[in-house]
Each structure stands twice: as C-alpha cells, then as structure tokens.
Design a protein around this motif. Structure first.
Motif, PDB file in Angstrom:
ATOM      1  N   SER A   1       0.972  -1.317  -0.270  1.00  0.00           N
ATOM      2  CA  SER A   1      -0.014   0.034  -0.036  1.00  0.00           C
ATOM      3  C   SER A   1       1.003   1.130   0.229  1.00  0.00           C
ATOM      4  O   SER A   1       1.260   1.123   0.776  1.00  0.00           O
ATOM      5  N   LEU A   2       0.645   1.942  -1.114  1.00  0.00           N
ATOM      6  CA  LEU A   2       1.611   3.633  -1.309  1.00  0.00           C
ATOM      7  C   LEU A   2       0.597   4.209  -1.369  1.00  0.00           C
ATOM      8  O   LEU A   2      -0.563   4.602  -1.726  1.00  0.00           O
ATOM      9  N   THR A   3       0.978   5.667  -0.641  1.00  0.00           N
ATOM     10  CA  THR A   3      -0.131   7.085  -0.358  1.00  0.00           C
ATOM     11  C   THR A   3       0.970   8.047  -0.407  1.00  0.00           C
ATOM     12  O   THR A   3       2.507   7.798  -0.241  1.00  0.00           O
ATOM     13  N   MET A   4       0.855   9.306  -1.606  1.00  0.00           N
ATOM     14  CA  MET A   4       1.620  10.156  -1.037  1.00  0.00           C
ATOM     15  C   MET A   4       0.718  11.157  -0.343  1.00  0.00           C
ATOM     16  O   MET A   4       0.685  12.668  -0.377  1.00  0.00           O
ATOM     17  N   ARG A   5       0.134  11.224   0.611  1.00  0.00           N
ATOM     18  CA  ARG A   5      -1.362  11.661   1.508  1.00  0.00           C
ATOM     19  C   ARG A   5      -1.376  11.394   2.879  1.00  0.00           C
ATOM     20  O   ARG A   5      -2.404  11.527   3.065  1.00  0.00           O
ATOM     21  N   ALA A   6      -0.274  11.206   3.152  1.00  0.00           N
ATOM     22  CA  ALA A   6      -0.242  10.607   4.705  1.00  0.00           C
ATOM     23  C   ALA A   6       0.316  10.681   5.496  1.00  0.00           C
ATOM     24  O   ALA A   6       1.689  10.866   5.172  1.00  0.00           O
TER      25      ALA A   6
END
Length: 85
Positions: free
Chosen positions: A80-85
């Motif tokens: 799982s990847l995110t740029m907004r956490a």
C-alpha cells in the motif's frame, strides 16, 4: 506473506514534481520502487503475477496505489502506497 505500507505527506501543489505527470511522478514511481524492492528481499523467487490499483489525482498521477504480487512459490506480497498520509 509480506505486507508493506509506505507513505509520506506531500503538500498538494500541481507544480511540484510529486504531482506532475510530465515529470512521471506519483506514489508508485516516487516511493513504490522502495516498497517493491523491500518486499522482493523476502521472496524466494521473482513475482510472476501482479495486480495493481490506484487512486488518481486530477493531474493524473496516483495519490495512492495498491499492489499485489505472487510468485511460483505461492508467496504473496501486499503493498500500500500513498503520497497523502
């Protein structure tokens, strides 16, 4: 089974390279290579199956991505990847 959660917070700015499709960025290309490399370290053979999904921003880059990998040894990786956490 290997599970990798990787994210960071980037202030949204369409001119920033993190959110600019002309600079080929987004969660997968910016931090995904690290997560896949880390997960691959624990697998006994290379993945032969991959499934992906992503949540796009209005610029077209992925805000978040999900990756499922499996190899011939039936080992599974969930990323799982995110740029907004």
């Amino acid at each position: 089974m290997v599970q990798v959660n990787f994210g960071n917070f980037k202030e949204y700015d369409v001119n920033n390279r993190f959110f600019n499709p002309n600079l080929a960025d987004g969660a997968l290309l910016d931090i995904g290579v690290y997560a896949v490399s880390f997960a691959r370290w624990f697998m006994t053979s290379k993945p032969n199956t991959s499934l992906t999904t992503m949540t796009p921003l209005e610029t077209g880059v992925d805000e978040s991505s999900g990756i499922l990998l499996q190899n011939k040894d039936m080992e599974i990786v969930i990323i799982s990847l995110t740029m907004r956490a």
